[in-house]
Design an enzyme around this catalytic site. Sequence first.
Site, PDB file in Angstrom:
ATOM      1  CG  ASP A 257      -5.616   3.766   4.602  1.00 13.54           C
ATOM      2  OD1 ASP A 257      -5.295   4.015   5.772  1.00 13.54           O
ATOM      3  OD2 ASP A 257      -5.267   4.476   3.636  1.00 13.54           O
ATOM      4  CG  ASP A 267      -0.185   3.257  -0.768  1.00 12.50           C
ATOM      5  OD1 ASP A 267       0.339   3.897  -1.706  1.00 12.50           O
ATOM      6  OD2 ASP A 267      -1.216   3.618  -0.205  1.00 12.50           O
TER       7      ASP A 267
END
Length: 466
Positions: A257, A267
């Site tokens: 993810d 991220d």
Amino acid sequence: MADFPQAPSYVADPAILKLGDAFYDAVEAADFPRAILRFRNDRAAAEIGLAGLSDRQWLDHFARFRPLPGNLPRPLALRYHGHQFRTYNPELGDGRGFTFAQMRRLDGALLELGTKGSGHTPWSRFGDGRLTLKGGVREVLATEMLEALGVKTSRSFSLIETGEALQRNDEPSPTRSAVLVRMSLGHIRIGTFQRLAYFGDTENMRRLVDYCLAEMYGVEPGEDPVAQFFELVVESTAALAASYMVAGFVHGVLNTDNINVMGESFDYGPWRFAPTFDPGFTAAYFDHAGLYAFGRQPDAILWNVAQLAVSLRLISEAPPLIERLERFEPLYRRHYAAPLLRRLGLAGGEADADRAWQLKDAIDETLIATQWPIDRFFFDGFGGALPAGYGAEWDRVRTALAGFPPLPSGRAHPYFSDAEPCSMLIDEVETIWSAIDRDDNWSPLHAKVAAIRRLGEALGSRTAHR
């Protein structure tokens, strides 16, 4: 919105709406008690026509999330699944972020503004949907340094302190809160495809492949669009893996993810830059097995791309996917050349891949043997000539460096007259945060960002993220 400065370079294009509501949930941003602007990236904003916003307008759009003209009417929390440390989790999705806007850059690239810490969504589970201010500061530092080093990365667009006291188990609490906006080439992840495979959704899987090709990669679908798309992902992620290793960067949480299908790093949680070349160096304190250790990152990224191939089997035969997956390693070797030669100030590129790989082996083995600081080596070796203080143990590196001509500019940039290289090791991160936390002193952060950008100018890496 008469007060919005309509720059010609602002071209709204909420293309994600073409996917349909099976891919996302419309959400509302949190109503934060305060909005204190701490960082705005006008260099990035200029690319999409938003650098002309006043600070008041900036807060309206990136703290209160008033929609941008002609853009998404409401933020969208994306749905996805993912393998987390090799364990499949079907309970994921944007739990503290959303896609806020999409714009076309003047070269046609589709850019997204997405958030971190913007409040609860249907995918928050037991989280509070918030981001610590320290986490936001760390992401600013990570993205600025990676951009300077030539890594294709999302960019920290905005950081705003929001006035809430957050409880966290891994840092002193209560701690300060923030909302971050990042600018990215897209937030479609390998986990987005895994979710569709999990539900056997062939129609939306095909729709997503077509979207990624046309809107994100900007190419016309060919006779086999699935294989065409997968080939692009294999190459872009192989290039990302190579650039991580040249930068000495450890992402820390390379779950499916967290792998963007554009091969763009994003991220940032427990990231670190390795001080010395230690293949076992880890960033996350909870990575007890060293799954995502520095030297294991290329294998980790390849494993994740293989999970994309598994998902695409829903709409494709296996042989075309296997054939392209097997290209990852040679592509990784080929793409190692450009970032390595760039960081050393040497002329050459992918055509010099074999010789660059030999140079890479000489550097890595010598750095391991000597435990010499990575940043110091690249600083001293820029231009291809090591100082006399580098002893006989560096002779193999000297020989390999001699095979590449230096760039015409050499070490002319004033950066190379500094006594020390610009680095971003954990002690400095903590020092910058301490000044903010203890004294609300933001000058070390802004000084560091300026120093990192100067490094990027010296390396000629300004446009590497494109």
